[in-house]
Structures are given as C-alpha cells and as structure tokens.
Design an enzyme around this catalytic site. Structure first.
Site, PDB file in Angstrom:
ATOM      1  N   TYR A 283       0.820  -1.205   0.000  1.00 20.31           N
ATOM      2  CA  TYR A 283       0.000   0.000   0.000  1.00 20.31           C
ATOM      3  C   TYR A 283       0.860   1.264   0.000  1.00 20.31           C
ATOM      4  O   TYR A 283       0.367   2.355   0.279  1.00 20.31           O
ATOM      5  CB  TYR A 283      -0.959  -0.008   1.197  1.00 20.31           C
ATOM      6  CG  TYR A 283      -2.094  -0.990   1.034  1.00 20.31           C
ATOM      7  CD1 TYR A 283      -1.838  -2.303   0.647  1.00 20.31           C
ATOM      8  CD2 TYR A 283      -3.400  -0.624   1.238  1.00 20.31           C
ATOM      9  CE1 TYR A 283      -2.859  -3.211   0.475  1.00 20.31           C
ATOM     10  CE2 TYR A 283      -4.436  -1.526   1.071  1.00 20.31           C
ATOM     11  CZ  TYR A 283      -4.152  -2.827   0.683  1.00 20.31           C
ATOM     12  OH  TYR A 283      -5.165  -3.726   0.511  1.00 20.31           O
TER      13      TYR A 283
ATOM     14  N   ASP B  25      -5.895  -6.675   5.049  1.00 21.47           N
ATOM     15  CA  ASP B  25      -7.072  -6.199   4.329  1.00 21.47           C
ATOM     16  C   ASP B  25      -7.908  -7.395   3.854  1.00 21.47           C
ATOM     17  O   ASP B  25      -9.116  -7.493   4.089  1.00 21.47           O
ATOM     18  CB  ASP B  25      -6.594  -5.350   3.138  1.00 21.47           C
ATOM     19  CG  ASP B  25      -7.721  -4.549   2.507  1.00 21.47           C
ATOM     20  OD1 ASP B  25      -8.872  -4.698   2.947  1.00 21.47           O
ATOM     21  OD2 ASP B  25      -7.443  -3.778   1.573  1.00 21.47           O
TER      22      ASP B  25
END
Ligand code: NAI
Length: 345
Positions: free
Chosen positions: A128, A236
């Site tokens: 990310y 996630d």
C-alpha cells in the site's frame, strides 16, 4: 462533553454513520455521555462540498485536534484516479495499527460458533506504499511494478502493538500470516521482527503460518486462532474473509490506532450496490462506535456504561431476530433496525 470527528463518507456511509450516531446519542442520554459530533468531509463528499482534495486539510486538522473520529466508508476508484482516502488518512495520521475483532454473535447463525479472533493489521507499509511505475508502456507489452515496503521500525512497532493488545485482553496466542517463502526479504523481515518481539512476551504463545495454508485453516477451523498479526495487504484481505465466518461485513467493526489519534470504522466499504436504498446494516459502524466508547471509557466511566448498554441492545435485537436487516436474513430497513436498537437501550 466529548468532541468527536464524524466522517459520514460515501455510498452507504451517511446512512450507517447517521444510524450509529442516533444509537450512540440515545445511549449517551441514558448514561450521561455527551458527544459533540464535528462533521468533516472526506471522499466524494469533500469534492461535492467544493474542497479540492478528497482528504481536506480541515478534516486532518480536526482529527489531530480532537484525537478521536468515527468514520464511514469512502469510495476509491478502481485502476485509476486518486489515492485511497483510507490509505492517506492512515499514513498522514500515523494510524499504524488496525484492530478488527471478529466474533460470532448469538443472534447471527453461521457455519461456526464461538469464533473469537482479533485481526491486527499493519496500516502504513507493504504494497500500500502506492509506489507504482510503468516501466514498459509499449501497447500489448506493458510492464508495471508495485513496490512493497517493509521497515524494521514499523514491523517491530506493529508486533509490539499486537502483543501489548493480547496481554491487555488476556489473549493466549499471536499468529503471524506471511509469505516469507517467496517474499524472503519483506515478509522475512516482518516475521523476524515479530519473532524477536515475541520473546518479550513469554506469557503469550507465538506462531507463524504461510498465508495460503493459514487461509485454509481459517475457513476449516477458525476457533484455533486468537490474535492474527498481518502486514497491510494480507490484513485487508483476511479481514473480509474473517467477516464471512461470522455473518458478513455488516457485523465486523474496527479501529485504526496511532500513538496520538484513533479513528474507528467498520471493515466494510461504501457498498455502492445498495447505497441510497435504506437497507444497509449499520451494526458494523455501531460496533466500531462501541469500540470508540470503550476507548473514551479509559477516562470516562460513563462511556463504558454506554458501550455496554449498546452491546446488550444489539444482542437482544439480533437474538429476537424479528427486526434485522437483509444481510442478516431479515427484511428491516436501516431505520427500522436502528429504531429497534434504540427501543432496547
Ligand atoms: P464493500 O464492503 O463496500 O461491499 C461488499 C459487499 O458487502 C457488497 O455486496 C455490499 O452490499 C455488502 N455490504 C457491505 N457493507 C454492508 C452493510 N453495512 N450492510 C449490508 N451489506 C453490506 O466492498 P466493495 O464493493 O469491494 O467496495 C466498494 C467501495 O468501498 C470501493 O470503492 C472500495 O475502495 C471502498 N472501500 C472502502 C473502505 C473504507 O472506507 N474503509 C473499506 C473497503 C472498501
């Protein structure tokens, strides 16, 4: 009076945060907890209000000033457009630890019973980083790279956070999911730091699983897990997988914690497929609100009482099962479910 930043968000965000705030305010009236909600925009709403950024400085400043926020989901365009508001928010406010408790609720029947695990996700690094390059742009032969970042400082920090969390809540085991057989350096560093930090917590068991086999074990027998420690992307993905074990995204809350600031939000997204229909389940945001009240409860005993009241109310309404939303097998609208919760307080 607690000043709490409220980010309604996009899609179902305003519906579910509005419902959660109604319940929190009603519980607050009964227990003497006064909340002044400071509404701040983020996502598409921010652009509609005329801000030139999806994460306006005014929102960041408000969270930094008031230290606590309740946030609705925010839409992120796929494959193009602006960087995720969530990723930016977590990085800019250094909200390095996401905590997502995943528990069976007695009134929500699933394949499993007694699932009670907590996901601790590193929120600032990994894939990310948003560092992506197109290194060959020849049509038909494009090549791109995405950079996965792992630092020793952030890996140790999240491992310590997970073990401290486990110790405080008398949890027995921390398990790291990784793919260090393939990503030998990045995931290798993550598990090396985790294993080193684990040595300072002899009262808590520690183990490591390669993530693919770990996923199989999770869906076969989730009860064998306690605290799961994951880098950003795995955290996630595994969060949604675990939500599926206990009744879906409508029932899994979360928090993003830093040393100074805490932002509470559900695991789910803006659910554009049901936005505006008044059918979304507000429970995940409300449960995040309960986590928020418990956080406020560190200095205000009434807030803990309000949290307990809300928990009893939603457990009673779920057990009764006459007024629950579509995702939980019922037909109730968001508003009807919220009214039932308030009546039960
Ligand atoms: P999603 O979580 O929004 O929806 C997945 C499925 O779950 C959909 O069928 C949706 O209707 C259902 N669902 C989600 N929340 C629900 C609720 N409270 N009640 C009833 N049903 C619910 O995931 P999706 O569709 O992948 O993402 C939509 C958008 O949300 C994307 O732009 C994504 O980037 C964003 N997103 C934002 C997050 C955040 O702000 N924290 C987290 C995850 C996704």
């Amino acid at each position: 009076m607690h000043k709490i930043v409220l980010i309604p968000g996009d899609g179902i965000g305003p519906e579910v945060t509005g419902a959660a705030c109604r319940v929190i305010d009603a519980a607050g009236t009964k227990t003497g907890v006064n909340i002044d909600w400071i509404k701040c925009p983020a996502g598409a709403e921010a652009l509609q209000q005329g801000h030139d950024d999806v994460l306006p400085q005014v929102t960041l400043d408000a969270i930094a000033e008031h230290k606590v926020a309740l946030k609705g989901p925010v839409t992120t365009p796929i494959g193009k457009g602006f960087t995720s508001v969530n990723v930016q928010l977590r990085k800019k406010l250094n909200l390095y630890g996401a905590v997502r408790p995943v528990r069976n609720l007695s009134g929500v029947k699933t394949r499993f019973t007694d699932v009670d695990l907590v996901i601790v996700r590193e929120n600032t690094e990994g894939l990310y980083s948003g560092i992506e390059n197109e290194i060959v742009s020849t049509p038909g032969a494009s090549v791109v790279t995405s950079l996965k970042i792992a630092s020793e400082a952030a890996s140790r920090r999240i491992a310590k956070f997970a073990f401290e969390y486990a110790r405080e809540r008398e949890r027995k085991r921390v398990t790291v999911f990784h793919k260090a057989n393939i990503m030998k350096l990045s995931d290798g560093l993550f598990i090396r730091c985790s294993a080193e930090v684990a040595k300072a917590y002899p009262d808590i068991a520690y183990d490591e699983r390669i993530i693919d086999a770990g996923c199989m074990k999770l869906v076969q027998d989730p009860n064998q897990f306690d605290v799961l420690l994951l880098e950003n992307l795995y955290g996630d993905v595994i969060s949604d997988l675990c939500a599926g074990l206990v009744g879906g995204l409508g029932v899994v809350p979360g928090s993003n914690i830093g040393d100074e600031v805490a932002v509470f939000e559900a695991v789910h997204g803006s659910a554009p497929d049901i936005a505006g229909q008044g059918v979304a389940n507000p429970l995940a945001v409300l449960m995040s609100g309960v986590m928020m009240l418990n956080h406020l409860g560190e200095t205000d005993a009434n807030a803990k009482q309000a949290a307990e009241k809300i928990k009893h109310a939603y457990n009673a309404v779920l057990d009764e099962h006459t007024t629950v939303t579509r995702d939980l097998g019922g037909t109730a609208s968001t508003a009807a479910f919220t009214d039932a919760l308030i009546q039960r307080l």
